[in-house]
Design a protein around this motif. Structure first.
Motif, PDB file in Angstrom:
ATOM      1  N   GLY B 177       0.830  -1.209   0.000  1.00  0.00           N
ATOM      2  CA  GLY B 177       0.000   0.000   0.000  1.00  0.00           C
ATOM      3  C   GLY B 177       0.862   1.255   0.000  1.00  0.00           C
ATOM      4  N   THR B 178       1.887   1.253   0.840  1.00  0.00           N
ATOM      5  CA  THR B 178       2.790   2.399   0.896  1.00  0.00           C
ATOM      6  C   THR B 178       3.590   2.505  -0.402  1.00  0.00           C
ATOM      7  OG1 THR B 178       2.967   1.897   3.238  1.00  0.00           O
ATOM      8  CG2 THR B 178       4.478   3.541   2.368  1.00  0.00           C
ATOM      9  N   PHE B 179       3.964   1.348  -0.942  1.00  0.00           N
ATOM     10  CA  PHE B 179       4.699   1.330  -2.214  1.00  0.00           C
ATOM     11  C   PHE B 179       3.868   1.999  -3.313  1.00  0.00           C
ATOM     12  CE2 PHE B 179       6.449  -0.587  -6.057  1.00  0.00           C
ATOM     13  CZ  PHE B 179       7.811  -0.605  -5.790  1.00  0.00           C
ATOM     14  N   GLY B 180       2.581   1.687  -3.333  1.00  0.00           N
ATOM     15  CA  GLY B 180       1.699   2.290  -4.340  1.00  0.00           C
ATOM     16  C   GLY B 180       1.635   3.797  -4.172  1.00  0.00           C
ATOM     17  N   LEU B 181       1.541   4.258  -2.948  1.00  0.00           N
ATOM     18  CA  LEU B 181       1.509   5.705  -2.721  1.00  0.00           C
ATOM     19  C   LEU B 181       2.870   6.325  -3.001  1.00  0.00           C
ATOM     20  CD1 LEU B 181      -0.693   7.743  -1.767  1.00  0.00           C
ATOM     21  CD2 LEU B 181      -1.346   5.368  -1.768  1.00  0.00           C
ATOM     22  N   ALA B 182       3.940   5.523  -2.847  1.00  0.00           N
ATOM     23  CA  ALA B 182       5.258   6.050  -3.222  1.00  0.00           C
ATOM     24  C   ALA B 182       5.275   6.309  -4.717  1.00  0.00           C
ATOM     25  CB  ALA B 182       6.358   5.060  -2.829  1.00  0.00           C
ATOM     26  N   ALA B 183       4.726   5.367  -5.492  1.00  0.00           N
ATOM     27  CA  ALA B 183       4.634   5.582  -6.939  1.00  0.00           C
ATOM     28  C   ALA B 183       3.795   6.821  -7.220  1.00  0.00           C
ATOM     29  CB  ALA B 183       4.016   4.357  -7.613  1.00  0.00           C
ATOM     30  N   ALA B 184       2.674   6.946  -6.513  1.00  0.00           N
ATOM     31  CA  ALA B 184       1.817   8.117  -6.721  1.00  0.00           C
ATOM     32  C   ALA B 184       2.574   9.400  -6.394  1.00  0.00           C
ATOM     33  CB  ALA B 184       0.564   8.011  -5.850  1.00  0.00           C
ATOM     34  N   SER B 185       3.355   9.370  -5.323  1.00  0.00           N
ATOM     35  CA  SER B 185       4.051  10.594  -4.912  1.00  0.00           C
ATOM     36  C   SER B 185       5.160  10.955  -5.897  1.00  0.00           C
ATOM     37  CB  SER B 185       4.637  10.426  -3.510  1.00  0.00           C
ATOM     38  OG  SER B 185       3.596  10.126  -2.604  1.00  0.00           O
ATOM     39  N   ILE B 186       5.832   9.936  -6.429  1.00  0.00           N
ATOM     40  CA  ILE B 186       6.867  10.223  -7.434  1.00  0.00           C
ATOM     41  C   ILE B 186       6.224  10.903  -8.640  1.00  0.00           C
ATOM     42  CG2 ILE B 186       8.472   9.198  -9.077  1.00  0.00           C
ATOM     43  CD1 ILE B 186       9.006   7.023  -6.952  1.00  0.00           C
ATOM     44  N   ILE B 187       5.130  10.313  -9.110  1.00  0.00           N
ATOM     45  CA  ILE B 187       4.457  10.916 -10.259  1.00  0.00           C
ATOM     46  C   ILE B 187       3.931  12.290  -9.878  1.00  0.00           C
ATOM     47  CG2 ILE B 187       2.615  10.616 -11.947  1.00  0.00           C
ATOM     48  CD1 ILE B 187       2.868   7.612 -11.526  1.00  0.00           C
ATOM     49  N   GLY B 188       3.465  12.423  -8.633  1.00  0.00           N
ATOM     50  CA  GLY B 188       2.958  13.710  -8.166  1.00  0.00           C
ATOM     51  C   GLY B 188       4.012  14.797  -8.261  1.00  0.00           C
ATOM     52  N   VAL B 189       5.219  14.471  -7.855  1.00  0.00           N
ATOM     53  CA  VAL B 189       6.273  15.487  -7.889  1.00  0.00           C
ATOM     54  C   VAL B 189       6.588  15.899  -9.331  1.00  0.00           C
ATOM     55  CG1 VAL B 189       8.711  15.888  -7.383  1.00  0.00           C
ATOM     56  CG2 VAL B 189       7.243  14.814  -5.674  1.00  0.00           C
ATOM     57  N   PHE B 190       6.717  14.905 -10.195  1.00  0.00           N
ATOM     58  CA  PHE B 190       6.917  15.145 -11.628  1.00  0.00           C
ATOM     59  C   PHE B 190       5.870  16.076 -12.214  1.00  0.00           C
ATOM     60  CE2 PHE B 190       9.272  11.248 -12.471  1.00  0.00           C
ATOM     61  CZ  PHE B 190       9.857  11.516 -13.687  1.00  0.00           C
ATOM     62  N   THR B 191       4.634  15.657 -11.964  1.00  0.00           N
ATOM     63  CA  THR B 191       3.487  16.306 -12.556  1.00  0.00           C
ATOM     64  C   THR B 191       3.392  17.744 -12.131  1.00  0.00           C
ATOM     65  OG1 THR B 191       2.421  14.227 -12.185  1.00  0.00           O
ATOM     66  CG2 THR B 191       1.019  16.028 -12.726  1.00  0.00           C
ATOM     67  N   LEU B 192       3.536  17.946 -10.813  1.00  0.00           N
ATOM     68  CA  LEU B 192       3.349  19.295 -10.303  1.00  0.00           C
ATOM     69  C   LEU B 192       4.496  20.180 -10.745  1.00  0.00           C
ATOM     70  CD1 LEU B 192       1.908  18.045  -6.969  1.00  0.00           C
ATOM     71  CD2 LEU B 192       0.668  19.319  -8.702  1.00  0.00           C
ATOM     72  N   ALA B 193       5.639  19.586 -11.018  1.00  0.00           N
ATOM     73  CA  ALA B 193       6.727  20.375 -11.585  1.00  0.00           C
ATOM     74  C   ALA B 193       6.331  20.885 -12.976  1.00  0.00           C
ATOM     75  CB  ALA B 193       7.993  19.539 -11.665  1.00  0.00           C
ATOM     76  N   HIS B 194       5.677  20.016 -13.764  1.00  0.00           N
ATOM     77  CA  HIS B 194       5.167  20.486 -15.054  1.00  0.00           C
ATOM     78  C   HIS B 194       4.151  21.604 -14.851  1.00  0.00           C
ATOM     79  CE1 HIS B 194       6.498  16.552 -16.811  1.00  0.00           C
ATOM     80  NE2 HIS B 194       6.866  17.410 -17.739  1.00  0.00           N
ATOM     81  N   GLY B 195       3.352  21.441 -13.822  1.00  0.00           N
ATOM     82  CA  GLY B 195       2.352  22.458 -13.528  1.00  0.00           C
ATOM     83  C   GLY B 195       3.014  23.805 -13.298  1.00  0.00           C
ATOM     84  N   ALA B 196       4.115  23.791 -12.546  1.00  0.00           N
ATOM     85  CA  ALA B 196       4.826  25.042 -12.275  1.00  0.00           C
ATOM     86  C   ALA B 196       5.391  25.614 -13.569  1.00  0.00           C
ATOM     87  CB  ALA B 196       5.935  24.788 -11.266  1.00  0.00           C
ATOM     88  N   VAL B 197       5.969  24.738 -14.394  1.00  0.00           N
ATOM     89  CA  VAL B 197       6.589  25.205 -15.629  1.00  0.00           C
ATOM     90  C   VAL B 197       5.587  25.950 -16.496  1.00  0.00           C
ATOM     91  CG1 VAL B 197       7.513  24.400 -17.845  1.00  0.00           C
ATOM     92  CG2 VAL B 197       8.386  23.461 -15.700  1.00  0.00           C
ATOM     93  N   ILE B 198       4.334  25.518 -16.485  1.00  0.00           N
ATOM     94  CA  ILE B 198       3.396  26.180 -17.369  1.00  0.00           C
ATOM     95  C   ILE B 198       2.551  27.233 -16.656  1.00  0.00           C
ATOM     96  CG2 ILE B 198       1.523  24.461 -17.263  1.00  0.00           C
ATOM     97  CD1 ILE B 198       2.781  26.348 -20.344  1.00  0.00           C
ATOM     98  N   MET B 199       2.136  26.967 -15.413  1.00  0.00           N
ATOM     99  CA  MET B 199       1.197  27.893 -14.786  1.00  0.00           C
ATOM    100  C   MET B 199       1.860  29.191 -14.343  1.00  0.00           C
ATOM    101  SD  MET B 199      -1.805  27.108 -15.106  1.00  0.00           S
ATOM    102  CE  MET B 199      -2.803  25.757 -15.666  1.00  0.00           C
ATOM    103  N   ILE B 200       3.114  29.143 -13.986  1.00  0.00           N
ATOM    104  CA  ILE B 200       3.773  30.377 -13.546  1.00  0.00           C
ATOM    105  C   ILE B 200       3.890  31.377 -14.708  1.00  0.00           C
ATOM    106  CG2 ILE B 200       5.924  31.343 -12.601  1.00  0.00           C
ATOM    107  CD1 ILE B 200       6.016  28.836 -10.788  1.00  0.00           C
ATOM    108  N   PRO B 201       4.406  30.972 -15.867  1.00  0.00           N
ATOM    109  CA  PRO B 201       4.388  31.934 -16.975  1.00  0.00           C
ATOM    110  C   PRO B 201       2.976  32.381 -17.363  1.00  0.00           C
ATOM    111  CG  PRO B 201       5.509  29.899 -17.621  1.00  0.00           C
ATOM    112  CD  PRO B 201       5.125  29.749 -16.200  1.00  0.00           C
ATOM    113  N   VAL B 202       2.014  31.471 -17.292  1.00  0.00           N
ATOM    114  CA  VAL B 202       0.659  31.875 -17.666  1.00  0.00           C
ATOM    115  C   VAL B 202       0.116  32.912 -16.681  1.00  0.00           C
ATOM    116  CG1 VAL B 202      -1.724  31.088 -17.940  1.00  0.00           C
ATOM    117  CG2 VAL B 202       0.130  29.777 -18.923  1.00  0.00           C
ATOM    118  N   PHE B 203       0.472  32.736 -15.414  1.00  0.00           N
ATOM    119  CA  PHE B 203       0.070  33.751 -14.432  1.00  0.00           C
ATOM    120  C   PHE B 203       0.656  35.118 -14.808  1.00  0.00           C
ATOM    121  CE2 PHE B 203       1.454  35.989 -10.491  1.00  0.00           C
ATOM    122  CZ  PHE B 203       0.210  36.492 -10.148  1.00  0.00           C
TER     123      PHE B 203
END
Ligand code: HEM
Ligand SMILES: [Cu+2]
Ligand SMILES: [Cu+2]
Lengths: 179, 500
Positions: B177-203
């Motif tokens: 269960g924790t392993f699955g959330l570790a996978a989720a958190s890894i993807i979460g960090v990746f994803t939200l980094a993309h979010g920053a790359v695009i949303m900050i300039p758009v702001f």
């Protein structure tokens, strides 16, 4: 258990059932993967990939106007009806909230339809045959198209483009060859 | 340190971890309430004979529906799972508790910014906010603040498991269960980094500090965020499946190696497979699209196929151990169908796998996408994945965790037992209606498909009327199921009998 650390030797070899299932799933994946490129060679309908940047929107507008002046054959509800030469480059302009102009195409002839937007993103959706392409400002998307059935078609917008989104309808007429 | 021993599970529960799970879960349920209410308005507007909202409010509430249901409900719940799996499952503590509270506060503030500015009518851009459609700057700012909060919480996950290892909470590897959330958190960090790359300039663009954002690039990076974050959901949902099976049935994953490999496949491949949103966009070459959505996506699908085998298999083994061994299906017949934590898990596996997975693989095919892109069929597809899949799984998770975390019994048990069926069936009917209408070309995000005031008259095949009415009826059933869920879950949390 999924909520406890597994016992010491948890890195067990795969069983026969597991191997079989994974192999079957992998095979299915491979078939559907291979089919996508293969269909580009055997299929009649594939997504176009010819695209150009439009530096200045006015230039695209000028191409549209040039085509309208040259090939205009009529008018409907204030929109020019344009009958371009088969095989030629045809320009369609999207803006809030209209598709301009009306095209009259010949069945069985191939056209290169250039799509671009003057303002925000729109969705070029030909109905009722239901084919859909994204139209971006700053990009020219070239859809190479051969109408196979005569009739009236409508272009609706299927990308949200503001309050008038649902009013954005254009028209395309396909005439039987020869007349 | 402030611990208690859970009398039901034997877990040693850290007070802060428990509080963080509680706050995130309750907040999630409140946003589901708001998002679900907007969903009701959507269904009532797209139902042709009802056509409830006017155009302005339809587009405004559509923005709110997507944002509240997809982002807020699901992410707050997932952050609850972050703390549940990184502290409680490991019988250990949350390191630097204030980080958890800061993350929570940021997420909440960002969420409120967005909700308020959209309600105020300053950001009718739908949750995809494709540039150059422009919202008020507060909208983008809210998204950024929310994303920073979520990023902090996912980062906190790693701090917790590293500290847990130091404290000897686990020796070699994490529970699945924790392993699955570790996978989720890894993807979460990746994803939200993309979010920053695009949303900050758009702001900055929205407040006129940057002149131009390329719309094609925006779509690419937006979907690197938007699609990959669906993989956070998948990982968290699958982890929830494993955990529910373990808590309810005592099920063991048949082969930990296989299940873990599948999570790794998610991490490796799904991030890249986000171009299926762009199959009929200009910009990319055919080969780019084929490799991205063909090769990469199918390897991620393979992972789902593995879980789809492993979890039912583990349930079967566990039930057979309990003595249900007659014939092939005795175990299935004797599964605890009246336990909503179990039935929701089972329904979620079926809804996600059969309805969501299959439509996803089909619509993600380059050629097929021409005839489905932005039609209502797509809305049908993702209600199968995020609603009948993730949302139903998390509803089961809520029933599961209320006794453990809130130490309350579920009130109205018979209604609770019935709720997952009502909700899942309602959603299934709704999305089948959507997919059928979409296959005739009916667009999503469209206020008037009769084109009554458009310049050229066009109308769809009359049968679409029937399909959209089916969608409406299904939507009402689902909303009823949703209301029951909210009454039972919040009611239990507030008024349920204490379990200890
Ligand atoms: C019972 C509850 C629900 C009902 C009746 C419902 C209904 C709808 C309808 C009718 C639409 C289509 C709007 C349109 O394009 O015209 C829609 C869109 C959507 N729904 Fe739901 N929904 C429900 C729950 C949810 C949940 C729980 C989630 C997320 C987990 C969700 C996520 C979305 C998203 C992301 C969209 C797309 C928004 C957009 O196109 O911008 N829905 N919903
Ligand atoms: Cu438009
Ligand atoms: Cu539009």
């Amino acid at each position: 258990m999924a909520i406890k650390e597994p016992e010491r030797i948890w890195w067990k070899p795969y069983t026969r059932d597991e191997r079989l299932w994974v192999a079957m799933a992998l095979l299915w994946m491979m078939v559907s993967f291979v089919f996508m490129p293969v269909y580009h060679f055997i299929g009649a309908q594939n997504p176009p990939n010819e695209t150009y940047r439009v530096g200045d929107k006015e230039k695209f507008r000028a191409l549209v106007d040039g085509m309208v002046n040259k090939y205009k054959v009529g008018e409907e509800k204030g929109f020019p009806i344009v009958k371009p030469e088969p095989g030629s480059d045809v320009f369609v302009q999207a803006s809030m909230w209209q598709w301009y102009p009306i095209l009259e195409l010949q069945q069985g002839k191939t056209y290169r339809i250039h799509l671009s937007s003057m303002d925000i993103t729109h969705g070029f959706s030909i109905q009722p045959i239901n084919m859909n392409f994204t139209v971006l400002p700053g990009y020219d998307y070239v859809v190479t198209l051969t109408p196979t059935t005569a009739g009236d078609y409508y272009i609706i917008c299927n990308e949200y483009c503001g309050l008038g989104h649902h009013l954005m309808v254009g028209k395309m007429i396909v005439k039987q060859g020869g007349n | 340190m402030d611990y208690r021993i859970c009398s039901l599970t034997g877990f040693k529960i850290h007070k802060t971890a428990e509080d963080l799970v509680k706050w995130n879960m309750v907040t999630a349920i409140l946003f589901l309430t708001l998002g679900g209410f907007m969903g009701l308005l959507m269904a009532l507007t797209r139902w042709p004979s009802v056509h409830y909202l006017d155009a302005t409010h339809y587009y405004r509430f559509l923005t709110l529906h997507g944002f509240n249901a997809l982002l807020l409900w699901i992410l707050f719940f997932e952050i609850g799972l972050v703390y549940f799996t990184s502290a409680i499952l490991l019988n250990t503590r949350v390191v630097a508790p204030f980080v958890g509270w800061i993350a929570y506060a940021l997420m909440l503030v960002g969420a409120m910014f967005v909700n308020i500015v959209v309600f105020a009518g300053k950001a009718d851009v739908l949750f995809t906010s494709y540039v150059p459609l422009k919202a008020n700057g507060v909208y983008y700012l809210g998204i950024i603040i929310f994303a920073v909060g979520a990023l902090t919480a996912f980062g906190h996950f790693f701090a917790n498991i590293i500290q847990a290892k130091r404290d000897g909470a686990y020796k070699n590897t994490l529970p699945l269960g924790t392993f699955g959330l570790a996978a989720a958190s890894i993807i979460g960090v990746f994803t939200l980094a993309h979010g920053a790359v695009i949303m900050i300039p758009v702001f900055f663009w929205s407040i006129d500090l940057i002149k131009y954002i390329d719309p094609g690039t925006y779509r690419l990076i937006f979907w690197a965020l938007g699609h990959a974050s669906q993989q956070i959901n998948v990982c968290a949902m699958v982890a929830m499946w494993y955990m529910s099976a373990a808590f309810v049935l005592g099920a063991n994953p048949v082969n930990e190696k296989l299940s873990r490999t599948a999570f790794v496949l998610y991490i490796l491949f799904i991030n890249i497979a986000s171009e299926h949103h762009l199959l009929v966009d200009p910009i990319f070459s055919t080969w780019h699209k084929v490799v991205n959505t063909g090769y990469m996506m199918h390897l991620a699908v393979l992972a789902s196929m593995i879980h789809a085998f492993a979890i039912p298999a583990s349930m079967e083994v566990a039930l057979r151990k309990k003595g249900y061994t007659k014939g092939l299906f005795d175990w299935l017949k004797n599964a605890p169908w009246g336990n909503p934590a179990f039935s929701a898990t089972f329904l979620s596996i079926i809804g996600f796998g059969f309805l969501g997975g299959i439509t996803g693989v089909i619509f993600g095919t380059e050629q097929f996408n021409i005839i489905r892109h932005n039609t209502f069929a797509i809305t049908g597809h993702f209600h199968a994945t995020v609603v009948s899949g993730t949302t139903v799984a998390f509803m089961g998770g809520t029933y599961l965790l209320i006794p453990y975390i809130f130490r309350r019994e579920i009130i109205l048990p018979r209604l609770a037992a019935f709720q997952p069926y009502l909700y899942a069936i309602g959603v299934a009917v709704m999305l089948i209606g959507m997919i059928a209408a979409g296959s005739y070309g009916v667009p999503r995000r469209h206020w008037d498909i009769t084109f009554s005031s458009a310049i050229f008259p066009f109308s769809f095949d009359p049968s679409t009327d029937i399909f959209l009415s089916i969608m409406g009826v299904g939507g009402l059933l689902a909303v009823l199921g949703g209301v029951i869920f909210i009454i039972v879950s919040l009611g239990s949390i507030m008024f349920g009998r204490r379990t200890e």
